[in-house]
Design an enzyme around this catalytic site. Structure first.
Site, PDB file in Angstrom:
ATOM      1  N   SER A 202      12.610  42.921 -15.804  1.00  0.00           N
ATOM      2  CA  SER A 202      13.891  43.592 -15.542  1.00  0.00           C
ATOM      3  C   SER A 202      14.276  43.513 -14.065  1.00  0.00           C
ATOM      4  O   SER A 202      15.309  44.008 -13.663  1.00  0.00           O
ATOM      5  CB  SER A 202      13.760  45.071 -15.912  1.00  0.00           C
ATOM      6  N   CYS A 203      13.409  42.911 -13.244  1.00  0.00           N
ATOM      7  CA  CYS A 203      13.687  42.938 -11.795  1.00  0.00           C
ATOM      8  C   CYS A 203      14.022  41.587 -11.183  1.00  0.00           C
ATOM      9  O   CYS A 203      15.116  41.399 -10.654  1.00  0.00           O
ATOM     10  CB  CYS A 203      12.500  43.575 -11.076  1.00  0.00           C
ATOM     11  N   PHE A 204      13.061  40.646 -11.224  1.00  0.00           N
ATOM     12  CA  PHE A 204      13.293  39.377 -10.514  1.00  0.00           C
ATOM     13  C   PHE A 204      14.630  38.726 -10.884  1.00  0.00           C
ATOM     14  O   PHE A 204      15.454  38.458 -10.026  1.00  0.00           O
ATOM     15  CB  PHE A 204      12.137  38.412 -10.777  1.00  0.00           C
TER      16      PHE A 204
ATOM     17  N   LYS B  35      17.336  39.864 -12.311  1.00  0.00           N
ATOM     18  CA  LYS B  35      18.489  40.739 -11.975  1.00  0.00           C
ATOM     19  C   LYS B  35      18.688  40.808 -10.465  1.00  0.00           C
ATOM     20  O   LYS B  35      19.811  40.668  -9.966  1.00  0.00           O
ATOM     21  CB  LYS B  35      18.213  42.135 -12.534  1.00  0.00           C
ATOM     22  N   ASP B  36      17.589  41.001  -9.735  1.00  0.00           N
ATOM     23  CA  ASP B  36      17.716  41.201  -8.282  1.00  0.00           C
ATOM     24  C   ASP B  36      18.152  39.928  -7.557  1.00  0.00           C
ATOM     25  O   ASP B  36      18.970  39.980  -6.633  1.00  0.00           O
ATOM     26  CB  ASP B  36      16.391  41.723  -7.704  1.00  0.00           C
TER      27      ASP B  36
END
Ligand code: UDX
Length: 438
Positions: free
Chosen positions: A269-271, A273-274
């Site tokens: 959910s991070c890499f 999206k970020d």
């Protein structure tokens, strides 16, 4: 201290709430989902994380954690208020601030009536400038109060990894703690929460803290795509990338433990999206982030390399029984967000393969994505039984046992996470992998 967590029933919010309660603070977990609120008040964690249920139950039994939908009551009693709501990607890759807006307006409404000083802490991942240009104006408008006078503001990014979130929060020595502060008084208030943690604490500006979060995740994602491009070249040149990786890490300036494991790329959910959000933010101020654009492009290519390897053996793939080991975006979690298994399964479906998948944790979440279009085996052995080929997609430790593959009818193994050592396989197997010589 008395603390409120807006978004306190989600992954970061509940982990933050339970860990701060574990440290002895009184914490209100503020959410909107009454089912999750009731579960938490009964000591049941709403996300799967090691140790989270234990520390949650302990906090509840000590009366140190209370989940509620009544943000007014929570905020009136708190001196620190964390915003831990989600900031999902929009179509263009920029972040959706609707939950941040709701949280900021709720806080503003409550501050109207609050007499004593408190500090608002943005922990959600927001692009540089968001806290000053979006959050503070909303709170000031609703509360008719002034930031830096009537209330303080900090930005305190999270560096939690799925599967080790509780450990990462309570023992952040490796990651450090970052406090962005509107002013010294705000930073001093938040510092009190972290001062007894065994970790370096960096105090910086609000947008400095926002940028550090994105720069870190983008850097790690970039390392993965760099490794994958080198691995793809190694495969063509008859070089085993894993040997190259060992050689690279010998240089202390590169060092071990970097994100240089080649494979089918990064999910979570991070890499994704970020990196998309930082590219979008940069574009909005006329800056091109070419390295990060390429990072995303490589990440889209990697999963499909497994399908290309499969096509070496099956022309066409249609009708052949293919075992897929692993669906979650990484071991230790049931999270399917941006998992590299998704493009792989979709490509196999397009080829009309017979897909037999197994994942120790992620079957339920996978059914939300693939429905009953694929067969979900109860064990790895079942998925492999009669399989003509096997794709290893998630690095679950159990998949590294070479004996497991003796259950296969066929002999083709395509390893998307380099967790098998082909030396340990019998000579009857045909082994293919990203970064392994063709
Ligand atoms: C990441 C960051 O590590 C964490 O600091 C941040 O707060 C949130 O995002 P997470 O997404 O939970 O944590 O997982 P991580 O362990 O970082 O792995 C992310 C993805 O990269 C996984 O799909 C993993 O398989 C992949 N990966 C990781 C590689 O492909 N190669 C590597 O060398 C490391």
């Amino acid at each position: 201290m008395k603390i409120s967590i807006i978004g306190g029933t989600g992954y970061v919010g509940l982990t933050t709430a339970a860990c701060l309660a574990f440290k002895g603070h009184t914490v209100y977990s503020v959410g909107r989902n009454i089912e999750k609120i009731n579960k938490i008040n009964n000591g049941i964690a709403t996300v799967y994380e090691e140790c989270l249920s234990d520390i949650l139950r302990s906090a509840i039994s000590k009366g140190l954690l209370f989940a509620t939908e009544d943000h007014q009551k929570a905020l009136m009693n708190s001196s620190i208020i964390f915003i831990c709501v989600g900031t999902p990607s929009k179509e263009d890759g920029s972040i959706d601030l609707s939950q941040i807006k709701t949280a900021s307006e709720q806080i503003g409404e409550s501050l109207k009536k609050k007499k004593d000083y408190c500090v608002i802490v943005v922990k959600s991942t927001v692009v540089p400038g968001t806290t000053e240009e979006f959050v503070i104006p909303l709170i000031e408008e609703k509360s008719k109060k002034e930031a830096g006078v009537d209330f303080g503001v900090c930005m305190n990014p999270e560096f939690l990894r799925e599967g080790s979130a509780v450990k990462d929060f309570l023992y952040p020595k490796e990651q450090g703690i970052v406090i962005g502060e509107l002013d010294k008084r705000s930073g001093d208030s938040l510092f009190k929460i972290y001062e007894d943690f065994d970790a370096k604490i960096l105090r910086t500006t609000l947008r400095g803290a926002e940028m550090i979060k994105y720069a870190r995740n983008s850097y790690l994602a970039k390392d993965i795509s760099f490794a994958n491009e080198i691995a793809n070249l190694c495969r063509k040149l008859g070089v085993d990338y894993n040997e190259v990786k060992i050689g690279m890490e010998m240089d202390s300036r590169i060092g071990r433990g970097r994100f240089l494991n080649a494979g089918i790329g990064f999910g979570g959910s991070c890499f994704p999206k970020d990196v998309k959000a930082l590219i979008a933010k940069a574009k909005s101020v006329g800056v091109e982030l070419g390295v990060l654009e390429r990072t995303l492009l490589v990440n889209e290519i990697q999963p499909l390399l497994m399908i290309n390897m499969l096509k070496e053996f099956f022309k066409p793939i249609k009708g052949h029984k293919i075992a897929v080991l692993g669906l979650a975006f990484k071991k230790g979690t049931d999270d399917m967000r941006e998992s590299r298994s998704i493009p792989i399964i979709r490509a196999l479906q397009k080829e009309e393969a017979l897909i037999y998948a197994f994942d120790p944790q992620a079957t339920a979440r996978s059914k939300e994505i693939f429905g009953d279009e694929i067969y979900y085996a109860l064990t790895a052995e079942e998925a492999l039984a009669n399989a003509e080929a096997c794709l290893i997609v998630t690095d679950w430790p159990q998949f590294s046992n070479p004996k497991l593959y003796n259950h296969m009818k066929g002999r083709i193994i395509i390893d998307g996470r380099r967790i098998l050592d082909p030396e340990n396989l019998s000579s009857s197997f045909v082994y293919r992998a990203i970064g392994f010589p063709e």
